[in-house]
Design an enzyme around this catalytic site. Structure first.
Site, mmCIF file in Angstrom:
data_model
loop_
_atom_site.group_PDB
_atom_site.id
_atom_site.type_symbol
_atom_site.label_atom_id
_atom_site.label_comp_id
_atom_site.label_asym_id
_atom_site.label_seq_id
_atom_site.Cartn_x
_atom_site.Cartn_y
_atom_site.Cartn_z
ATOM 1 N N HIS A 120 0.751 -1.187 0.419
ATOM 2 C CA HIS A 120 -0.169 -0.080 0.031
ATOM 3 C C HIS A 120 0.978 1.307 -0.042
ATOM 4 C CE1 HIS A 120 0.889 0.639 4.318
ATOM 5 N NE2 HIS A 120 0.722 -0.574 4.521
ATOM 6 N N ASP A 121 0.358 2.225 -0.545
ATOM 7 C CA ASP A 121 0.864 3.762 -0.797
ATOM 8 C C ASP A 121 2.165 3.602 -1.280
ATOM 9 O OD1 ASP A 121 -1.177 5.069 0.813
ATOM 10 O OD2 ASP A 121 -0.514 3.501 2.236
ATOM 11 N N GLY A 138 4.907 -1.082 2.729
ATOM 12 C CA GLY A 138 4.161 0.179 2.470
ATOM 13 C C GLY A 138 4.872 1.720 2.344
#
Length: 267
Positions: A120-121, A138
């Protein structure tokens, strides 16, 4: 549009008329797939996810899955993929989180080999090569044209600089500066010098490579200097040289700390 009869595509998905979808692939709502993109067999693509033009996604890839974050509560975060990427079999690419930037982004012309994982991200630039089983935790940033060897693991919030060449089975918990060649595992990580071969192949000016080498030696080969003094001296090599400016700026904007350990050989 060429869609295999066994593929399951949600009515809410938007596929360009030239897209190709292989057998047993499942595409959920809020997915957009651009022109001439090819999705292989047994893929799982969920949204919100945008996949640009001329991408090739191999079999069993998972694209746009929810982030592996225990705080995530089904918020509508995104995965954004650019154009002409090759994403090989069993790759897993996740959306962002509300606490992060809200999306993961992959640029153009990247090669993500089998079993690569982008959490994520994360942000991956353009022309990046990630070999088999490279894993990004992340919030990782990979700048343009970096090459990362297989089985490399990169900790959360780490940045990888442009034109960096990272050897396989590396473990990274600090930022890796741009334009260098390096390998190792955590405390054994070592930088071997400037990525001269990659820069020459990419058409960098020979004079700029020489200036970058001079700045590199000031930063990495003068242990008697404090970091800020070394950065000031490195920038003074030529503050108008884009490569020197980027190298120095990369250090100055680091939040994780930048890897500076070197091996025993000069360039």
């Amino acid at each position: 549009m060429t869609i295999h009869p066994t593929a399951a595509i949600d009515p809410g998905a938007e596929l360009h008329e030239t897209a190709i979808v292989g057998p047993y692939t499942v595409i959920g709502p809020e997915v957009k797939i651009g022109a001439r993109s090819e999705i292989g067999a047994h893929c799982a693509i969920s949204g919100p996810t945008v996949i640009g033009d001329e991408n090739r996604i191999g079999p069993f890839a998972t694209v746009g899955a929810p982030p592996q974050d225990i705080k995530y509560r089904d918020e509508p975060t995104e995965l954004i993929i650019g154009n002409r990427n090759v994403i090989r079999e069993y790759a897993s690419l996740h959306r962002g989180t509300p606490a992060g930037q809200g999306y993961s982004r992959i640029g153009d012309d990247n090669l993500l080999m089998a079993y690569t994982h982008i959490a994520h991200d994360c942000t991956v630039g353009n022309g990046v090569i990630m070999a088999n089983a490279v894993t990004l935790a992340g919030h990782v940033l990979i700048e343009d044209r970096a090459i990362i060897g297989g089985l490399t693991a990169i900790q959360q919030f780490v940045r990888i600089g442009t034109f960096t060449y990272i050897g396989g089975m590396s473990g990274l918990s600090k930022d890796v500066p741009p334009y260098v060649v390096m390998a190792g595992i955590r405390k054994q990580m070592r930088i071997g010098g400037i990525n001269q071969i990659g820069m020459r192949r990419a058409g960098f000016a020979a004079e700029n490579i020489k200036k970058l080498q001079a700045a590199y030696k000031i930063i990495f080969r003068t242990p008697e200097l404090l970091l800020q003094e070394a950065l000031d001296r490195a920038l003074a090599v030529d503050e108008n040289c884009p490569e020197v400016k980027h190298l120095v700026g990369f250090f100055r904007h680091s939040k994780q700390g930048v890897l500076r350990q070197v091996n025993g050989n000069d360039d």
